[in-house]
Write a protein that holds these residues in place. Structure first.
Motif, PDB file in Angstrom:
ATOM      1  N   LEU A  15      32.770 -38.765  11.791  1.00 14.34           N
ATOM      2  CA  LEU A  15      31.887 -39.366  10.796  1.00 14.34           C
ATOM      3  C   LEU A  15      32.687 -39.820   9.577  1.00 14.34           C
ATOM      4  CD1 LEU A  15      29.094 -40.066   9.658  1.00 14.34           C
ATOM      5  CD2 LEU A  15      28.920 -37.695   8.860  1.00 14.34           C
ATOM      6  N   GLU A  16      33.593 -38.982   9.100  1.00 17.61           N
ATOM      7  CA  GLU A  16      34.408 -39.328   7.933  1.00 17.61           C
ATOM      8  C   GLU A  16      35.247 -40.566   8.201  1.00 17.61           C
ATOM      9  OE1 GLU A  16      36.621 -35.794   7.192  1.00 17.61           O
ATOM     10  OE2 GLU A  16      34.954 -34.734   6.224  1.00 17.61           O
ATOM     11  N   HIS A  17      35.818 -40.652   9.402  1.00 17.53           N
ATOM     12  CA  HIS A  17      36.635 -41.814   9.763  1.00 17.53           C
ATOM     13  C   HIS A  17      35.770 -43.074   9.835  1.00 17.53           C
ATOM     14  CE1 HIS A  17      39.565 -44.344  11.790  1.00 17.53           C
ATOM     15  NE2 HIS A  17      40.463 -43.369  11.722  1.00 17.53           N
ATOM     16  N   SER A  18      34.571 -42.940  10.400  1.00 16.58           N
ATOM     17  CA  SER A  18      33.651 -44.079  10.486  1.00 16.58           C
ATOM     18  C   SER A  18      33.218 -44.539   9.095  1.00 16.58           C
ATOM     19  CB  SER A  18      32.424 -43.703  11.317  1.00 16.58           C
ATOM     20  OG  SER A  18      32.762 -43.446  12.647  1.00 16.58           O
ATOM     21  N   GLN A  19      32.984 -43.587   8.198  1.00 14.60           N
ATOM     22  CA  GLN A  19      32.581 -43.934   6.836  1.00 14.60           C
ATOM     23  C   GLN A  19      33.697 -44.679   6.107  1.00 14.60           C
ATOM     24  OE1 GLN A  19      31.462 -39.951   5.561  1.00 14.60           O
ATOM     25  NE2 GLN A  19      29.293 -40.486   5.613  1.00 14.60           N
ATOM     26  N   LEU A  20      34.948 -44.274   6.352  1.00 14.27           N
ATOM     27  CA  LEU A  20      36.083 -44.972   5.748  1.00 14.27           C
ATOM     28  C   LEU A  20      36.155 -46.413   6.246  1.00 14.27           C
ATOM     29  CD1 LEU A  20      38.685 -45.054   4.082  1.00 14.27           C
ATOM     30  CD2 LEU A  20      39.893 -44.113   6.079  1.00 14.27           C
TER      31      LEU A  20
END
Length: 270
Positions: A222-227
């Motif tokens: 999720l964090e990578h997708s948000q970035l």
């Protein structure tokens, strides 16, 4: 040796019998800490007042390296829950991806690495972006179904993936995830697929005759997708366009830049 992370993956604390084998090195029974094995990093945590710095297999024994000496006896062992849930999430996601890749696309898994910034699966054939898209979608279907992740022992109808090293155990442990995957495994897993939350495939690269695929699961995905979403938002804002138009605008700008570079070089060569 009884490995509780195989049969009771939801257990993060229990009483163990400690036996010292060298300075600040012990074996415990039952085993609650997963060692550095099968591409999955070792657990960390504590045994009594001693911190567990490393867990590895040495001469067939699971050896725990501590930050201090412990005498023989009974202690409470506590696994670092967040670290375990992270590595177990990635590992369970990898089994889903490898299982679908093999059954649906004929892709054999030749290597696995569970990292804390990114994880990889190596396949024995080349794959394209459409295959990646379908693989990601089908893996998310497995997550949504919240399938139990089962452990069975001494199943004769199972194969060990070609990337697997010899499992240093007196039994064959098999991980079964519904109809998605069934393979010999020595690692720690979640107990249902729904706990993964999300599986994202972020990139692929050529690796000899095969393909290396980069993925993440859970909160890290999720964090990578948000970035990536944030980066796209800024690019759209700068270019004044929609996401679907970004590639065309980038290609036009890049082409224009190349033409300008050629013209500058021509002028300088006079």
């Amino acid at each position: 040796m009884k490995r509780l992370y195989w049969t009771s993956p939801e257990l993060f604390e229990t009483e163990v019998e400690v036996k010292a084998i060298a300075e600040a090195k012990v074996t415990i029974a039952p085993v609650i800490f997963h060692p550095d094995e099968g591409g999955q990093p070792a657990d960390k945590g504590a045994i009594g007042q001693a911190n567990v710095c490393n867990v590895e297999i040495i001469n067939g024994r699971i050896v725990h390296t501590l930050d201090r000496t412990l005498n023989d006896g009974k202690y409470i062992a506590r696994v670092d829950k967040q670290r375990r849930l992270y590595t177990a999430s990635q590992h369970t996601a990898q089994h889903i991806l490898s299982g679908i890749a093999e059954k649906q696309f004929g892709l054999g898994t030749t290597g696995v690495h569970i990292g804390f910034e990114r994880c990889t699966v190596d396949f024995d054939k080349k794959i394209d972006s459409e295959t990646v898209k379908e693989l990601e979608q089908q893996s998310m279907e497995a997550v949504a179904l919240n399938i139990p992740v089962e452990t069975v022992f001494d199943d004769t109808d199972v194969r060990i993936r070609s990337d697997s090293k010899e499992i240093e155990s007196d039994v064959i442990r098999v991980v079964k995830i519904g109809d998605y995957d069934k393979s010999a495994c020595c690692g720690a897993h979640l107990w249902t697929t729904g706990q993964i939350g999300i599986i994202r495939i972020f990139d692929i690269e050529s690796k000899k005759k095969g393909t290396r695929m980069f993925f993440l699961a859970g909160r890290k995905a999720l964090e990578h997708s948000q970035l990536e979403t944030s980066t796209l938002r800024e690019l759209r804002k700068s270019a004044g366009c929609s996401t679907s138009e970004l590639l065309t605008i980038f290609q036009k700008t890049l082409g224009h830049s190349k033409e300008l570079t050629k013209e500058i070089n021509r002028l300088w060569s006079r």
